[in-house]
Design a protein around this motif. Structure first.
Motif, PDB file in Angstrom:
ATOM      1  N   GLY A   1       0.793  -1.224   0.000  1.00  0.00           N
ATOM      2  CA  GLY A   1       0.000   0.000   0.000  1.00  0.00           C
ATOM      3  C   GLY A   1       0.822   1.269   0.000  1.00  0.00           C
ATOM      4  N   ASP A   2       2.139   1.154  -0.131  1.00  0.00           N
ATOM      5  CA  ASP A   2       3.011   2.319  -0.014  1.00  0.00           C
ATOM      6  C   ASP A   2       3.914   2.425  -1.242  1.00  0.00           C
ATOM      7  OD1 ASP A   2       5.018   4.167   0.608  1.00  0.00           O
ATOM      8  OD2 ASP A   2       4.988   3.646   2.738  1.00  0.00           O
ATOM      9  N   PRO A   3       3.576   3.308  -2.174  1.00  0.00           N
ATOM     10  CA  PRO A   3       4.353   3.408  -3.424  1.00  0.00           C
ATOM     11  C   PRO A   3       5.839   3.680  -3.192  1.00  0.00           C
ATOM     12  CG  PRO A   3       2.313   4.662  -3.605  1.00  0.00           C
ATOM     13  CD  PRO A   3       2.413   4.204  -2.179  1.00  0.00           C
ATOM     14  N   LYS A   4       6.166   4.454  -2.143  1.00  0.00           N
ATOM     15  CA  LYS A   4       7.566   4.773  -1.879  1.00  0.00           C
ATOM     16  C   LYS A   4       8.342   3.528  -1.435  1.00  0.00           C
ATOM     17  CE  LYS A   4       8.434   8.033   1.176  1.00  0.00           C
ATOM     18  NZ  LYS A   4       8.507   9.407   1.728  1.00  0.00           N
ATOM     19  N   GLU A   5       7.710   2.717  -0.574  1.00  0.00           N
ATOM     20  CA  GLU A   5       8.349   1.477  -0.133  1.00  0.00           C
ATOM     21  C   GLU A   5       8.470   0.476  -1.283  1.00  0.00           C
ATOM     22  OE1 GLU A   5       9.222   0.742   3.813  1.00  0.00           O
ATOM     23  OE2 GLU A   5       9.829   2.475   2.621  1.00  0.00           O
ATOM     24  N   ARG A   6       7.426   0.425  -2.123  1.00  0.00           N
ATOM     25  CA  ARG A   6       7.465  -0.479  -3.282  1.00  0.00           C
ATOM     26  C   ARG A   6       8.596  -0.070  -4.227  1.00  0.00           C
ATOM     27  NH1 ARG A   6       2.222  -0.472  -4.466  1.00  0.00           N
ATOM     28  NH2 ARG A   6       2.284   0.891  -6.252  1.00  0.00           N
ATOM     29  N   ALA A   7       8.752   1.244  -4.418  1.00  0.00           N
ATOM     30  CA  ALA A   7       9.830   1.741  -5.282  1.00  0.00           C
ATOM     31  C   ALA A   7      11.198   1.377  -4.699  1.00  0.00           C
ATOM     32  CB  ALA A   7       9.713   3.252  -5.459  1.00  0.00           C
ATOM     33  N   ALA A   8      11.316   1.429  -3.362  1.00  0.00           N
ATOM     34  CA  ALA A   8      12.584   1.072  -2.710  1.00  0.00           C
ATOM     35  C   ALA A   8      12.903  -0.403  -2.952  1.00  0.00           C
ATOM     36  CB  ALA A   8      12.502   1.371  -1.215  1.00  0.00           C
ATOM     37  N   LEU A   9      11.881  -1.254  -2.834  1.00  0.00           N
ATOM     38  CA  LEU A   9      12.080  -2.679  -3.085  1.00  0.00           C
ATOM     39  C   LEU A   9      12.466  -2.919  -4.542  1.00  0.00           C
ATOM     40  CD1 LEU A   9      11.914  -5.636  -2.106  1.00  0.00           C
ATOM     41  CD2 LEU A   9       9.501  -5.603  -2.762  1.00  0.00           C
ATOM     42  N   ASN A  10      11.747  -2.273  -5.450  1.00  0.00           N
ATOM     43  CA  ASN A  10      12.033  -2.448  -6.882  1.00  0.00           C
ATOM     44  C   ASN A  10      13.448  -2.000  -7.231  1.00  0.00           C
ATOM     45  OD1 ASN A  10       9.534  -3.542  -7.346  1.00  0.00           O
ATOM     46  ND2 ASN A  10       8.617  -1.637  -8.065  1.00  0.00           N
ATOM     47  N   SER A  11      13.933  -0.944  -6.558  1.00  0.00           N
ATOM     48  CA  SER A  11      15.283  -0.445  -6.864  1.00  0.00           C
ATOM     49  C   SER A  11      16.350  -1.466  -6.454  1.00  0.00           C
ATOM     50  CB  SER A  11      15.533   0.903  -6.179  1.00  0.00           C
ATOM     51  OG  SER A  11      15.685   0.733  -4.788  1.00  0.00           O
ATOM     52  N   ILE A  12      16.017  -2.332  -5.499  1.00  0.00           N
ATOM     53  CA  ILE A  12      16.933  -3.410  -5.104  1.00  0.00           C
ATOM     54  C   ILE A  12      16.805  -4.582  -6.079  1.00  0.00           C
ATOM     55  CG2 ILE A  12      17.457  -5.157  -3.349  1.00  0.00           C
ATOM     56  CD1 ILE A  12      16.364  -3.115  -1.251  1.00  0.00           C
ATOM     57  N   LEU A  13      15.556  -4.994  -6.344  1.00  0.00           N
ATOM     58  CA  LEU A  13      15.330  -6.237  -7.092  1.00  0.00           C
ATOM     59  C   LEU A  13      15.511  -6.113  -8.598  1.00  0.00           C
ATOM     60  CD1 LEU A  13      12.272  -7.799  -5.233  1.00  0.00           C
ATOM     61  CD2 LEU A  13      14.712  -8.202  -4.873  1.00  0.00           C
ATOM     62  N   HIS A  14      15.027  -5.024  -9.195  1.00  0.00           N
ATOM     63  CA  HIS A  14      15.014  -4.956 -10.654  1.00  0.00           C
ATOM     64  C   HIS A  14      16.406  -5.060 -11.296  1.00  0.00           C
ATOM     65  CE1 HIS A  14      10.676  -3.205 -10.846  1.00  0.00           C
ATOM     66  NE2 HIS A  14      10.725  -4.462 -10.505  1.00  0.00           N
ATOM     67  N   PRO A  15      17.444  -4.401 -10.737  1.00  0.00           N
ATOM     68  CA  PRO A  15      18.772  -4.596 -11.351  1.00  0.00           C
ATOM     69  C   PRO A  15      19.258  -6.044 -11.240  1.00  0.00           C
ATOM     70  CG  PRO A  15      18.742  -2.646  -9.933  1.00  0.00           C
ATOM     71  CD  PRO A  15      17.457  -3.370  -9.690  1.00  0.00           C
TER      72      PRO A  15
END
Length: 198
Positions: A74-88
């Motif tokens: 439910g938190d776009p900022k936290e989701r973005a933080a996770l994606n910045s770790i996982l996507h690369p």
């Protein structure tokens, strides 16, 4: 080597289409599978996620996906933080596997990724298959599949680009709102079109 994208939305039936393509002989790389592998115990990915999101590793040393989901969903900022770790990490694994398959003489790969268009990965591909259903069908399937109420289903749908917006980026559309045999016939057509491209 040709690289095609396969995408859809939550509860659109993308996994069904992916399976059908595999049965036809396609080499499918699944972003969700890679995403799970990069956070296996002992990986740098799990270490990075655990540091950024304390409390999401269970007593068995494995990622507690439910706890992590509760933090980021439910938190776009936290989701973005996770994606910045996982996507690369996912991207790196995808490239390694693509090179390995190329070295084996594989001529075309299908990359099955739910956020293919959101992450602009489609821009470098030779074509994109979109698994599409009307939004109301998608919502009803999601509610039935995951036991969600309407508000929870809407929240999950809102976290992804609507399927109707993804259509403009699709080379091929697979309408998965009808009978399975109709979907299978369309998948056969799409696979033949990919083979015809050389």
């Amino acid at each position: 080597m040709k690289i095609y994208g396969l995408t859809g939305g939550i509860a659109s039936g993308k996994s069904t289409v992916s399976r059908m393509l595999s049965e036809l002989g396609a080499h499918v790389l699944d972003a969700d599978v890679i995403a799970r592998e990069v956070v296996e115990p002992g990986t740098p990915g799990l270490k990075a996620v655990a540091e950024r999101f304390p409390g999401v590793v269970g007593p068995d040393g494995r990622l507690d996906r439910t706890a992590l989901g509760a933090r980021v969903f439910g938190d776009p900022k936290e989701r973005a933080a996770l994606n910045s770790i996982l996507h690369p990490l996912i991207g790196q694994q995808f490239l390694l596997r693509t090179h390995a398959l190329g070295a084996q003489g594989v001529e075309r790969i299908i990359y099955d990724a739910p956020l293919l268009i959101e992450n602009r990965l489609h821009e470098g591909m030779d074509g994109v298959v979109l698994v599409w259903v009307p939004r109301e069908v998608q919502k009803a399937r999601l509610m039935a599949r995951d036991g969600l109420d309407e508000a929870a289903a809407e929240a999950r749908l809102a976290a992804q680009l609507p399927l109707d917006e993804k259509r403009q980026h699709a080379t091929w559309l697979v309408d998965n709102s009808g009978e399975k045999e109709a979907t299978r016939a369309r998948v056969d057509e799409v696979w033949r079109a990919m083979l015809a491209r050389g």
